[in-house]
Scaffold this active site. Structure first.
Site, mmCIF file in Angstrom:
data_model
loop_
_atom_site.group_PDB
_atom_site.id
_atom_site.type_symbol
_atom_site.label_atom_id
_atom_site.label_comp_id
_atom_site.label_asym_id
_atom_site.label_seq_id
_atom_site.Cartn_x
_atom_site.Cartn_y
_atom_site.Cartn_z
ATOM 1 N N ASN A 1 4.162 -8.555 -2.627
ATOM 2 C CA ASN A 1 4.380 -8.571 -4.075
ATOM 3 C C ASN A 1 4.211 -7.155 -4.620
ATOM 4 O O ASN A 1 3.937 -6.214 -3.866
ATOM 5 C CB ASN A 1 3.432 -9.556 -4.777
ATOM 6 C CG ASN A 1 1.969 -9.246 -4.501
ATOM 7 O OD1 ASN A 1 1.465 -8.189 -4.872
ATOM 8 N ND2 ASN A 1 1.279 -10.180 -3.841
ATOM 9 N N HIS A 2 4.385 -7.018 -5.925
ATOM 10 C CA HIS A 2 4.441 -5.687 -6.525
ATOM 11 C C HIS A 2 3.085 -5.136 -6.975
ATOM 12 O O HIS A 2 3.038 -4.107 -7.651
ATOM 13 C CB HIS A 2 5.378 -5.701 -7.737
ATOM 14 C CG HIS A 2 6.813 -5.996 -7.392
ATOM 15 N ND1 HIS A 2 7.560 -5.168 -6.584
ATOM 16 C CD2 HIS A 2 7.611 -7.039 -7.726
ATOM 17 C CE1 HIS A 2 8.778 -5.675 -6.453
ATOM 18 N NE2 HIS A 2 8.836 -6.816 -7.129
#
Length: 399
Positions: A209-210
């Site tokens: 994920n970011h």
């Protein structure tokens, strides 16, 4: 302990003023901002240029600059400071401090100071032992002014005895110790998680994920600044801590779970800000998967819910904080997470709020506690958000 501290260093007229140069260097090297204020007599022993060069700030001696009429505002200087150190403090300066005399800029700053004040006496043996000096020292102690005891050794007069100013290294260590004593989380063990987890598909690909880890690292740094012994468990992140923190680097959700279980029991509080993967590949290929089929499916299995696992073994008095990053039904989902995972506090982020979420330097949060009391905060820098979160955690710890 000195990182980021604003220190006014007063230098009075004493041969020991030469030590002030090394003291400034040590304080600056430790990360402090140092503003030197000298008496006129002190400039006969060491030049303002020397101390200005080492502190990287102009040195103040007079109330104002006659050539420009610019005023060196003693009140602003005093309010700016987190602490004030007068080193060396001559017998004359100590007498002025004890009796409220104010005939120079240094004494004006001292009398305006609301921060902790410390002084390091420097004088000859007979001057130090004189009843008048000792009475002045007693009076300063009664005022709450901290003394950095003089050392014993050869004095400028050639005599041997007590009265020489403490060495710069001793002063810096003394100040660091004093700061530690007054920190609200001194000695408390705090566990923080940060960053993403990467769930391997094959040796070169992963599901992730970011999350940058910025929020978690800011929280860990703030706890350390408050005196806590911080353990930071971080997924892959380029962030670096500003303070001395035990950092444990992990990659996957399974590794983060293992690290958390190892350190959770001893933690007074745990803030789980990491963005942990909810699913991980059921089978991880041992070789790089080649692009062949038009469609490619990966079977995923749930990861162990770290937050729920810790909540199930949380003991009385232990504080567990979780994060909820939501896109819809934000408060409802956050409260559900708070209650189902036995949390003491949930920090709600919404991706619908501009400036909040991953990869940003800002965040906008809502805190919800066990009593479902909700506190909404405005958009802030993540360092400021960390201050708000840590303040709330301390309140819960003290409740």
């Amino acid at each position: 302990m000195l990182e980021g501290k604003k220190i006014v260093l007063g230098v009075s007229g004493s041969i020991a003023a030469y030590k002030s140069a090394l003291l400034v260097r040590l304080l600056v090297k430790a990360g402090a901002e140092v503003q030197v204020v000298m008496t006129d007599d002190a400039t006969a022993f060491i030049t303002p240029l020397t101390l200005s060069t080492l502190s990287k700030r102009p040195v103040f001696v007079e109330y104002y600059k006659p050539e420009t009429g610019e005023w060196n505002n003693h009140v602003d200087l005093a309010l700016w400071a987190d602490m004030m150190i007068i080193a060396p403090a001559s017998a004359n300066t100590i007498a002025k401090m004890a009796n409220g005399l104010c005939d120079n800029l240094l004494m004006a700053v001292y009398l305006s100071a609301k921060c902790p004040v410390y002084f390091a006496p420097a004088m000859d043996l007979d001057m130090w032992k004189h009843h008048a000096t000792q009475e002045n020292v007693i009076r300063l102690k009664q005022f709450g002014i901290g003394i950095i005891q003089p050392g014993t050794g050869e004095l400028a007069s050639g005599l041997h005895g007590e009265g020489r100013m403490a060495e710069p290294e001793e002063i810096a260590e003394f100040i660091s110790t004093e700061i530690k004593k007054k920190l609200p989380l001194k000695g408390e063990k705090i566990l923080v998680t940060a960053g993403p987890t990467y769930e391997a598909i094959d040796p070169v690909r992963f599901i992730g994920n970011h999350s940058s880890g910025k929020m978690g690292f800011a929280i860990a740094d703030r706890f350390a600044e408050l005196g806590a012994n911080v353990t930071l468990i971080s997924g892959p992140s380029a962030q670096k801590s500003k303070f001395k923190i035990e950092r444990i680097d992990v990659t996957s959700a399974a590794e983060m779970l293992e690290a958390c279980q190892l350190h959770f029991a001893d933690a007074k509080a745990c803030v789980m800000s990491a963005a942990v993967a909810d699913y991980t590949p059921e089978i991880v290929a041992d070789k790089k998967i080649k692009k062949q089929e038009d469609r490619f499916n990966i079977d995923l299995k749930k990861t162990v819910d770290i937050l729920k696992t810790l909540g199930s073994v949380k003991h009385d008095g232990q504080i567990l904080v979780g994060f909820a990053l939501e896109t819809h039904n934000e408060e409802q989902n956050a409260i559900g997470k708070l209650q189902s995972k036995n949390l003491d506090l949930i920090i709600l982020n919404s991706l619908n709020d501009a400036g909040a979420g991953f990869q940003t330097d800002t965040n906008k949060i809502t805190m919800i506690d066990r009593e479902l009391m909700s506190t909404v905060f405005e958009l802030k820098n993540k360092d400021e958000v960390a201050i708000d979160i840590c303040k709330k955690v301390i309140e819960l710890m003290n409740a």
